[in-house]
Scaffold this motif. Structure first.
Motif, PDB file in Angstrom:
ATOM      1  N   ALA A 252     -11.015  -1.571  -2.191  1.00  0.00           N
ATOM      2  CA  ALA A 252      -9.616  -1.007  -1.832  1.00  0.00           C
ATOM      3  C   ALA A 252      -9.706  -1.157   0.045  1.00  0.00           C
ATOM      4  CB  ALA A 252      -9.893   0.608  -1.794  1.00  0.00           C
TER       5      ALA A 252
ATOM      6  N   ASP B 258      -2.115  -1.701  -1.533  1.00  0.00           N
ATOM      7  CA  ASP B 258      -1.898  -2.054  -2.893  1.00  0.00           C
ATOM      8  C   ASP B 258      -0.767  -0.634  -3.018  1.00  0.00           C
ATOM      9  OD1 ASP B 258      -2.484   0.559  -2.716  1.00  0.00           O
ATOM     10  OD2 ASP B 258      -3.943   0.517  -4.741  1.00  0.00           O
TER      11      ASP B 258
ATOM     12  N   SER C  79      -0.880   2.248  -1.874  1.00  0.00           N
ATOM     13  CA  SER C  79      -1.214   4.157  -2.634  1.00  0.00           C
ATOM     14  C   SER C  79      -1.693   4.379  -0.664  1.00  0.00           C
ATOM     15  CB  SER C  79      -1.989   3.415  -2.894  1.00  0.00           C
ATOM     16  OG  SER C  79      -2.961   3.080  -2.812  1.00  0.00           O
TER      17      SER C  79
END
Length: 475
Positions: A82, A98, A100
């Motif tokens: 992440a 990504d 998010s």
């Protein structure tokens, strides 16, 4: 009470330790809802032991700090792979690659540091020029370093020498190129560096000291700035690191060499903290794990509200070289000259046997030391340094490991140490903590390691922990 949303940005040794400490204080998640974001795809691992992975004495899975279901069993939202792209302090969000977003009430930066590649003509990280910083680097090095092939290690600091020893142990012809006057110049004086270089030379490592790389010649090696040449199929770069501060700087936080923090590990934004290699605190030496672990304990107290008066005041540093066949420790003010009028400095040198010891005293207390090839002396001097107790009059006996603090048994009998003695420096585990863990049900070395993390750093305390376990078992 609604739990605070704490987000830890970084799942290296500092971030993983902070997560462990928060869970230890808040096992039911009543105070904190914890999210850990790691850019690497791996679960957290012990970076201290990467040289053992390169040497082939440890497998990559053996250096993991957590099992794969660690976070699930603790109710922690762990996301590996992440990558954070931005911190929105106004909205209290971390934005990920990504697309998010993760909301926070308190954010902890544990982003670590990245390898620094010196400005050498033609030198760029690639197939035959590799950094030595993470687990993926180890895999790439092992793929590229064929047995018997010449390898140049660029950098003669702590990590560079550990990489060199690991590669030499695998059968590579290793040359260390270091532009400073001697190796490990941040920790050692010239006498200790001579002894260390001689010892590593006996283990098959060549050195080019006081010269730097001028040009990288792909497939050939390094041209040095004195006109000479080092043949190398592979160049391993270990020339230092730079704190990962880009996200913090872009978010408007105060940054110097690292993210500036106070004694509560707060940045210039009170809702954002920083620990480990990315943080800059006046009492911290970067690049070592012990300060990060002590910072994690303080910050866990603060974030869970267990001890709102907790403060980080700095860490007395003890540096150990993790290289098979070499026993070296350096601590405190080790660079003080013999002629310094404000300190008592005693030095012992035995080149034929690879031994060197230097002791720096102020008001009869250990202010610094370098100990090579004398493990008993290193253990004894470290005890005096940790406890700040006066040393005995027999300075030479202390240098040779024959003088002990009052009431302290020799290093061969660790069970007789006082309760306050630090057994595992990497994880700041005292004998008292080991005894408490034993009484709580951790009744062998493996269980003690799980409960306290002792032996999971450099591994140098394994014999001491085993001795304490034997003593407790006999009670």
């Amino acid at each position: 009470m609604t739990p605070r949303r704490v987000v830890v940005l970084g799942y290296g040794m500092a971030g993983a330790r902070l997560a462990d400490e928060i869970h230890r204080r808040d096992p039911e998640g009543e105070r904190v809802t914890l999210t850990v974001l790691g850019a690497e795809r791996h679960h957290a691992y012990n970076r201290v032991l990467l040289s053992a992975v390169v040497a082939g004495t440890m497998r990559p899975e053996a250096v993991r700090l957590h099992e794969h279901d660690w976070a699930e069993r603790r109710g922690i939202d762990l996301r590996t792979g992440a990558e954070a792209t931005r911190i929105d302090r106004a909205a209290r969000k971390v934005l990920l690659a990504d697309g998010s977003e993760v909301d926070y009430d308190a954010l902890v930066l544990a982003t670590g540091a990245a390898p620094w590649v010196p400005p050498v003509e033609g030198l760029e990280l690639g197939e035959n020029v590799l950094a030595f910083r993470n687990l993926d680097d180890c895999a790439r090095i092992l793929d590229a370093a064929r047995a018997g092939a010449p390898v140049a290690v660029l950098g003669g600091g702590l990590l560079g020498l550990e990489a060199a020893r690991g590669l030499a142990g695998r059968g590579n012809l290793v040359t260390v190129v270091h532009p400073a006057p001697h190796v490990m110049e941040r920790q050692l004086d010239p006498g200790a560096a001579r002894g260390l270089t001689r010892k590593l030379g006996e283990l098959g490592i060549d050195f080019r000291i006081g010269v730097g790389a001028a040009r990288y010649l792909p497939g050939d090696g390094l041209k040095l700035d004195d006109g000479s040449h080092v043949q190398a199929d592979l160049v391993v770069v270990s020339a230092g690191v730079r704190a990962e501060t880009a996200l913090a700087a872009e978010a408007g936080l105060a940054v110097d060499r690292g993210v500036l923090v106070d004694d509560a590990l707060r940045t210039s934004d009170g809702r954002v903290h920083a620990i480990g290699d990315c943080a800059q605190h006046p009492g911290t030496v970067s690049g070592l794990v012990q300060p990060a672990y002590e910072q994690a304990e303080v910050l866990a107290d603060l974030l869970t509200g267990v001890d709102t008066a907790a403060r980080y005041r700095g860490t007395p540093v003890v540096t150990r070289l993790k290289a098979r066949g070499v026993d070296l420790a350096a601590l405190g003010e080790a660079q003080i000259e013999l002629t310094d009028p404000d300190a008592e400095v005693v030095c012992f040198e035995d080149p034929a046997r690879g031994r060197y010891a230097k002791l720096v005293l102020r008001e009869d207390r250990v202010a610094g030391a370098i100990v090579l090839g004398l493990p008993d002396a290193a253990a004894t001097i470290t005890q005096f340094y940790d406890r700040r107790t006066p040393v005995p009059a027999d300075r030479l006996g202390l240098l040779l490991g024959r003088a002990l603090p009052p009431g302290v048994a020799p290093a061969t009998s660790p069970a007789d140490l006082p309760a306050s003695a630090v057994v595992c420096r990497c994880n700041t585990v005292s004998k008292a903590r080991l005894v408490d863990a034993w009484r709580a049900g951790a009744t062998d070395v493996a269980q003690l390691a799980t409960a306290t993390r002792a032996t999971t750093g450099c591994g140098g305390c394994a014999d001491a922990v085993s001795g304490i376990a034997d003593w407790l078992r006999a009670q």
